[in-house]
Design a protein around this motif. Structure first.
Motif, PDB file in Angstrom:
ATOM      1  N   ALA A   2      -3.125   8.605   2.299  1.00 39.60           N
ATOM      2  CA  ALA A   2      -2.950  10.025   2.712  1.00 39.60           C
ATOM      3  C   ALA A   2      -1.357  10.247   1.920  1.00 39.60           C
ATOM      4  O   ALA A   2      -0.648   9.453   2.317  1.00 39.60           O
ATOM      5  N   VAL A   3      -1.373  11.324   1.174  1.00 40.06           N
ATOM      6  CA  VAL A   3      -0.121  11.770   0.600  1.00 40.06           C
ATOM      7  C   VAL A   3       0.062  13.417   1.259  1.00 40.06           C
ATOM      8  O   VAL A   3      -1.010  13.989   0.914  1.00 40.06           O
ATOM      9  N   GLY A  26      -0.281   3.295   3.404  1.00 37.28           N
ATOM     10  CA  GLY A  26      -1.061   2.518   2.469  1.00 37.28           C
ATOM     11  C   GLY A  26      -0.002   1.489   1.661  1.00 37.28           C
ATOM     12  O   GLY A  26       1.154   1.421   1.957  1.00 37.28           O
ATOM     13  N   THR A  27      -0.558   0.657   0.779  1.00 40.94           N
ATOM     14  CA  THR A  27       0.086  -0.137  -0.053  1.00 40.94           C
ATOM     15  C   THR A  27       0.769   0.419  -1.301  1.00 40.94           C
ATOM     16  O   THR A  27       0.118   1.452  -1.814  1.00 40.94           O
ATOM     17  N   SER A  28       2.034   0.111  -1.769  1.00 42.91           N
ATOM     18  CA  SER A  28       2.537   0.838  -2.552  1.00 42.91           C
ATOM     19  C   SER A  28       2.369  -0.190  -4.280  1.00 42.91           C
ATOM     20  O   SER A  28       2.033  -1.233  -4.350  1.00 42.91           O
ATOM     21  N   ALA A  67      -5.411  -0.759 -10.745  1.00 39.21           N
ATOM     22  CA  ALA A  67      -4.948  -1.269  -9.546  1.00 39.21           C
ATOM     23  C   ALA A  67      -5.845  -0.645  -8.497  1.00 39.21           C
ATOM     24  O   ALA A  67      -5.559  -0.686  -7.268  1.00 39.21           O
ATOM     25  N   GLY A  68      -7.039   0.165  -8.843  1.00 38.39           N
ATOM     26  CA  GLY A  68      -7.777   0.824  -7.820  1.00 38.39           C
ATOM     27  C   GLY A  68      -7.276   1.807  -7.197  1.00 38.39           C
ATOM     28  O   GLY A  68      -7.619   2.378  -6.227  1.00 38.39           O
ATOM     29  N   ALA A  69      -6.206   2.589  -7.926  1.00 42.40           N
ATOM     30  CA  ALA A  69      -5.763   3.888  -7.183  1.00 42.40           C
ATOM     31  C   ALA A  69      -5.950   5.184  -8.433  1.00 42.40           C
ATOM     32  O   ALA A  69      -6.586   4.850  -9.415  1.00 42.40           O
ATOM     33  N   SER A  70      -5.444   6.283  -8.187  1.00 39.00           N
ATOM     34  CA  SER A  70      -5.722   7.410  -8.854  1.00 39.00           C
ATOM     35  C   SER A  70      -4.578   8.279  -8.862  1.00 39.00           C
ATOM     36  O   SER A  70      -3.377   7.943  -8.135  1.00 39.00           O
ATOM     37  N   ILE A 121       7.908   8.285 -18.296  1.00 43.53           N
ATOM     38  CA  ILE A 121       7.537   8.605 -17.023  1.00 43.53           C
ATOM     39  C   ILE A 121       7.024   7.355 -15.998  1.00 43.53           C
ATOM     40  O   ILE A 121       6.176   6.658 -16.331  1.00 43.53           O
ATOM     41  N   LYS A 122       7.785   7.111 -15.054  1.00 40.24           N
ATOM     42  CA  LYS A 122       7.464   6.276 -14.237  1.00 40.24           C
ATOM     43  C   LYS A 122       6.924   6.786 -12.735  1.00 40.24           C
ATOM     44  O   LYS A 122       7.139   8.012 -12.474  1.00 40.24           O
ATOM     45  N   ALA A 123       6.153   5.899 -12.099  1.00 38.32           N
ATOM     46  CA  ALA A 123       5.320   6.499 -10.731  1.00 38.32           C
ATOM     47  C   ALA A 123       5.508   5.425  -9.740  1.00 38.32           C
ATOM     48  O   ALA A 123       5.304   4.347  -9.910  1.00 38.32           O
ATOM     49  N   VAL A 124       5.170   5.875  -8.380  1.00 38.44           N
ATOM     50  CA  VAL A 124       5.168   5.156  -7.401  1.00 38.44           C
ATOM     51  C   VAL A 124       3.856   5.706  -6.514  1.00 38.44           C
ATOM     52  O   VAL A 124       4.013   6.869  -6.353  1.00 38.44           O
ATOM     53  N   ALA A 125       2.855   5.054  -6.294  1.00 42.48           N
ATOM     54  CA  ALA A 125       1.549   5.473  -5.596  1.00 42.48           C
ATOM     55  C   ALA A 125       1.572   4.567  -4.492  1.00 42.48           C
ATOM     56  O   ALA A 125       1.865   3.475  -4.260  1.00 42.48           O
ATOM     57  N   TYR A 126       0.669   5.208  -3.616  1.00 43.27           N
ATOM     58  CA  TYR A 126       0.253   4.305  -2.456  1.00 43.27           C
ATOM     59  C   TYR A 126      -1.337   4.453  -2.201  1.00 43.27           C
ATOM     60  O   TYR A 126      -1.964   5.531  -2.427  1.00 43.27           O
ATOM     61  N   LYS A 127      -2.057   3.286  -1.862  1.00 43.10           N
ATOM     62  CA  LYS A 127      -3.252   3.464  -1.615  1.00 43.10           C
ATOM     63  C   LYS A 127      -3.670   2.610  -0.256  1.00 43.10           C
ATOM     64  O   LYS A 127      -2.989   2.092   0.070  1.00 43.10           O
ATOM     65  N   ALA A 128      -4.870   3.149   0.082  1.00 37.03           N
ATOM     66  CA  ALA A 128      -5.220   2.555   1.606  1.00 37.03           C
ATOM     67  C   ALA A 128      -5.536   1.039   1.352  1.00 37.03           C
ATOM     68  O   ALA A 128      -5.977   0.666   0.410  1.00 37.03           O
TER      69      ALA A 128
END
Length: 128
Positions: A2-3, A26-28, A67-70, A121-128
């Motif tokens: 969740a974001v 979630g996992t970063s 990485a299984g994210a979006s 562009i760099k990004a940080v994402a989190y997934k469950a």
């Protein structure tokens, strides 16, 4: 994962497609800065900031998918521009890749980018 956007009237509203702050669970996943390089050719996707922004964010998306994210899992982005005058054009393309709640974001003009790039562009994402 969740974001969730953080919204307060005690700080300025966002000036574009980004949130002032977000909370996540979630996992970063930390995606290194991506230039607008087309992986098929190894060259910049075009001479203008819009083509390079589109390719940069496509590269980010492809790495996240591996990485299984979006893109909806992205909590934060950092945008480096060779010329801050390109901010509006970059922002128009950037808005095509994200929906609310938007990631938090910072954008900077830098002295130069590798390979003569106009945007990275760099990004940080989190997934469950």
């Amino acid at each position: 994962m969740a974001v969730n956007a953080i919204v307060t009237d005690k700080a300025p509203a966002a000036l574009g497609p980004y949130s002032a702050g977000v909370t996540t669970t979630g996992t970063s996943i930390h995606v290194s800065g991506q230039l607008g390089i087309d992986p098929a050719t190894g060259k910049l996707a075009g001479d203008d900031v819009q083509a390079q922004t589109r390719q940069s964010l496509t590269n980010v998306r492809n790495i996240l998918e591996a990485a299984g994210a979006s893109m909806s899992d992205v909590a934060e982005c950092e945008v480096l521009l060779a010329d801050i005058a390109d901010f509006k054009a970059m922002n128009e393309v950037y808005a095509e890749f994200f929906t609310a709640p938007y990631p938090s974001r910072a954008a900077f003009q830098v002295a130069a980018l590798p390979g003569g790039g106009k945007v990275e562009i760099k990004a940080v994402a989190y997934k469950a």
